[in-house]
Every structure is written in structure tokens, then in C-alpha cells.
Scaffold this active site. Structure first.
Site, short mmCIF file in Angstrom:
data_model
loop_
_atom_site.label_atom_id
_atom_site.label_comp_id
_atom_site.label_asym_id
_atom_site.label_seq_id
_atom_site.Cartn_x
_atom_site.Cartn_y
_atom_site.Cartn_z
N ASP A 192 -5.72 -42.98 1.33
CA ASP A 192 -5.54 -44.19 2.15
C ASP A 192 -4.35 -43.96 3.07
O ASP A 192 -3.21 -43.83 2.61
CB ASP A 192 -5.28 -45.41 1.26
CG ASP A 192 -6.50 -45.84 0.44
OD1 ASP A 192 -7.36 -44.98 0.16
OD2 ASP A 192 -6.58 -47.02 0.08
N LYS A 249 -9.73 -50.16 6.42
CA LYS A 249 -9.09 -51.01 5.42
C LYS A 249 -8.15 -51.96 6.15
O LYS A 249 -7.48 -51.57 7.10
CB LYS A 249 -8.35 -50.09 4.43
CG LYS A 249 -7.44 -50.78 3.44
CD LYS A 249 -6.89 -49.76 2.42
CE LYS A 249 -5.77 -50.35 1.57
NZ LYS A 249 -5.19 -49.38 0.63
N LYS A 296 -12.73 -51.89 3.29
CA LYS A 296 -11.85 -52.21 2.16
C LYS A 296 -10.86 -53.31 2.55
O LYS A 296 -9.85 -53.03 3.20
CB LYS A 296 -11.10 -50.94 1.71
CG LYS A 296 -10.12 -51.19 0.55
CD LYS A 296 -9.49 -49.90 0.03
CE LYS A 296 -8.37 -50.18 -0.97
NZ LYS A 296 -7.70 -48.95 -1.45
O1 LIG Z 1 -4.19 -51.49 -1.28
C1 LIG Z 1 -3.96 -52.35 -2.10
C2 LIG Z 1 -2.93 -53.36 -1.99
O2 LIG Z 1 -1.68 -52.79 -1.85
C3 LIG Z 1 -2.94 -54.28 -3.17
O3 LIG Z 1 -2.36 -55.47 -2.80
P1 LIG Z 1 -2.11 -56.65 -3.88
O4 LIG Z 1 -1.01 -56.16 -4.78
O5 LIG Z 1 -1.72 -57.82 -3.05
O6 LIG Z 1 -3.37 -56.87 -4.65
#
Ligand SMILES: O=C[C@H](O)COP(=O)(O)O
Length: 354
Positions: free
Chosen positions: A191, A254, A290
Site C-alpha cells: 500500500d 485506496k 479499498k
Molecule cells: O489502511 C487502514 C487504515 O489505516 C485503518 O484505519 P482505522 O484505524 O481508522 O480503521
């Protein structure tokens, strides 16, 4: 296992026919098939500013109206909700991206990914032996090897956030080395974040060149390009950056890092999904989506699943084309599944990740 759980959790469609059916009528025949993910990969195309120009008009209020109607109209019957929540789990990148992450914490997260639900929930739902698990565990580079080791043999992918996550502001050569290091440690999904300034400056060629180089550094690992949509100011910027990322060879686009002040929102997601649709219509390639950041409730996950199904069709409800990036969503889904079975909620501390 009930047929509803089996069908919606593992394959078939319980929400009725999609509004549009963009199934891959002309997916390119000779494109490389990914070994680890088993799908035809997007090879990218030349940067086509003319095609981007044709995508310029983005009407925010129209997108907001569409989102409102999708989420209002949604009626997933109580019996089907559990099945859809299992689908959300199967499409999840279970994530830890904290400054206090440790190998031990990552091992615990991986153990949770391998066995996401308590035994009584698994037995109550009748899904013993079905292996409904998150698609990937997503970590910072120092924990890739630990995650690879902990997940060996499980079929769960390991994703690494690379390229100076979450801001993307180091020299390109440093960011490419980061990708290579994570691939070398065993990550099969990378990513990356884009430097948002390239979007503000409309430096599309430079952004394209950077992403092409990142894709090359990934090799066989799949490339998810994070736009940091909360930083991009306009939906037009989101749409154009989405197109550049796909033209440069992104496997997924994403929304967010989870660190912006505004993370994944449905109208922005809809703009990106429409860009995916336009790219598909132009090239025949299927690009994954995503949404990430701030998606923490089971109810929110259902809204996203409905949006994907209504806008792109059933094919985009599979983990090779759809992921939630989420650190706490699994906990809420587990609570909702318990409620589905028992009629009451248990305290958060009863769930291992709470
Ligand atoms: O890529 C994923 C995100 O960093 C997760 O974010 P979150 O902690 O708000 O679920």
C-alpha cells in the site's frame, strides 16, 4: 450451516440484481495473471490526458444524492445481515498502524485473523470449517517478516504500507527501496501513498511516473495506491488522481491512510468507484477498491458493500477486487454476530481485539 450464511458469506448474491452489470466482457486476454492472487493484473496504459479531460465534471450533490438513496433504500433482512457481515470480514485488510506496534501485537493480530471469531459464534452460525477470515493483515514494514511467519499456510496475504506512509514525502529512491525491502521480507501486497502536492500542482506526468516506478518495484506483489482523499480538496482531484493511478498500473485504488482528518466517506468512494468503472469501460481491466480509515461499525461496512454492488456489480464483492482497510471493524462485526445469535450484546472487553 444455514444456506443464507453459506450463500452470502461465501459466494452468492442476497441483495437482488445490481443496477449495472459491468462484468468483464472484454478483459484483455494476454495480460499477466497474478500467481498469488489469481487474477488478470492491470498492466496500466500510457498517460492519456484527453481521457482524463473527459472525466472532469464531478457533481458533488449528485454523488451525495446517490449515496443517500443507496443507504436509505438498503434493506438487508435481519437473517441476511450475518451473511453480509461475514462477507465484510472476507474482504478485510485487518490493520495495525500504530506508533506503539510491536512484534507481539502483530502476532496477536495475526492469530485473530486466522481465528477471527470465538468458538461459540462459529458454532452458532454453523460455519465450522468454512475458514472465513480477513483477506490480509496490514502492517508497517518492520513487522512484515513477523506477519509472514505468523500467517504461513493460512492463505491470508501480508500487506505493507510503504513510501513514507502516511505522507509520502521522502525522495522517490528512498520510497522505492522501502517497497523492495517489504517485498523481500515477504509482503505480497504493498500500500503506497502519493505525495498530495503532485495533485495540487496538476503534475500528472510526475505522479504517473512515480507510480509506474512503484509498480515496477512491487514485482509480483499487488500495488494499492492510497490517494489521501481527505487532503485532496476536491472530488475532481480525487477522480483525476484515481485515473492516473490506474493508468500507471495500480491493482487497487485506496481512499485514505487512516491518518488524515477526513478519511473514507461514501461520496468520495463513489467518485473513485465511478473512475474504476470508466477505466474498465476504456480498457477491460478490473481495478480493486479499498476504502480505509474510520470504518469501524458493522452498519458502515454494509453501506460500503451495497455501494459496491449497486455501482459495479457482484464481481466487486470479492477480496481480489474489494477490501476494507480497518483496525477495529472486526470487533464490531463480532459483537453484531453475537447479537444475531443471542439477542444481546456482550461487553467490548469480551472480544479479543477490543
Ligand atoms: O489502511 C487502514 C487504515 O489505516 C485503518 O484505519 P482505522 O484505524 O481508522 O480503521
Amino acid at each position: 450451516m444455514s444456506s443464507t450464511i453459506r450463500e452470502a458469506g461465501l459466494g452468492a448474491d442476497r441483495l437482488g440484481a445490481p443496477k449495472v452489470t459491468p462484468l468483464p466482457a472484454r478483459t484483455a486476454a494476454n495480460a499477466p495473471v497474478s500467481q498469488a492472487h489469481g487474477i488478470v493484473r492491470n498492466p496500466g496504459m500510457k498517460l492519456d490526458l484527453g481521457f482524463m479531460e473527459s472525466m472532469r465534471s464531478v457533481n458533488r450533490s449528485a454523488l451525495e444524492r446517490r449515496v443517500a438513496s443507496l443507504t436509505k433504500r438498503r434493506s438487508i433482512k435481519a437473517d441476511n445481515q450475518a451473511a453480509w457481515l461475514l462477507r465484510a470480514v472476507a474482504c478485510m485488510d485487518l490493520t495495525t498502524l500504530n506508533s506503539n506496534d510491536t512484534d507481539e501485537r502483530v502476532r496477536r493480530l495475526c492469530a485473530k485473523a486466522v481465528n477471527p471469531f470465538r468458538r461459540d459464534i462459529v458454532e452458532g452460525l454453523g460455519i465450522t470449517g468454512e475458514k472465513i477470515r480477513p483477506a490480509a493483515v496490514c502492517v508497517y514494514h518492520p513487522f512484515v517478516a513477523t506477519a509472514v511467519d505468523a500467517l504461513r499456510g493460512s492463505g491470508i496475504h501480508v500487506a505493507a504500507v510503504s513510501t513514507a506512509f502516511p505522507h509520502g514525502l521522502t525522495p522517490l529512491s528512498t520510497r522505492l527501496q522501502e517497497i523492495e525491502a517489504s517485498v523481500s521480507d515477504g509482503a505480497d501486497e504493498i500500500d503506497v501513498v502519493i505525495p498530495r502536492g503532485l495533485v495540487f500542482g496538476a503534475k500528472w506526468q510526475e505522479l504517473y511516473n512515480e507510480i509506474v516506478a512503484m509498480r515496477a518495484a512491487c514485482g509480483e506483489a499487488h500495488l494499492k495506491v492510497i490517494l489521501g482523499t481527505g487532503d485532496l480538496a476536491t472530488l475532481r482531484n480525487v477522480m483525476l488522481a484515481s485515473m492516473v493511478a490506474m493508468m500507471a498500473g495500480a491493482d487497487f485504488i485506496k481512499t485514505s491512510t487512516g491518518k488524515e482528518s477526513v478519511n473514507a466517506t461514501l461520496p468520495v468512494g463513489l467518485a473513485m468507484v465511478r473512475a474504476i468503472r470508466a477505466y474498465f469501460e476504456e480498457t477491460g481491466y478490473l481495478i480493486g477498491f479499498k476504502p480505509a480509515g474510520g470504518i469501524s461499525t458493522a452498519k458502515a461496512s454494509l453501506d460500503w458493500l451495497v455501494l459496491m454492488k449497486e455501482e459495479l456489480g457482484r464481481r466487486w464483492l470479492e477480496p481480489d477486487l474489494f477490501r476494507f482497510g480497518a483496525s477495529s471493524l472486526l470487533t464490531d462485526i463480532e459483537r453484531q454476530l453475537e447479537h444475531h445469535l443471542t439477542g444481546h450484546y456482550s461487553a467490548n472487553h469480551r472480544h479479543a481485539m477490543a
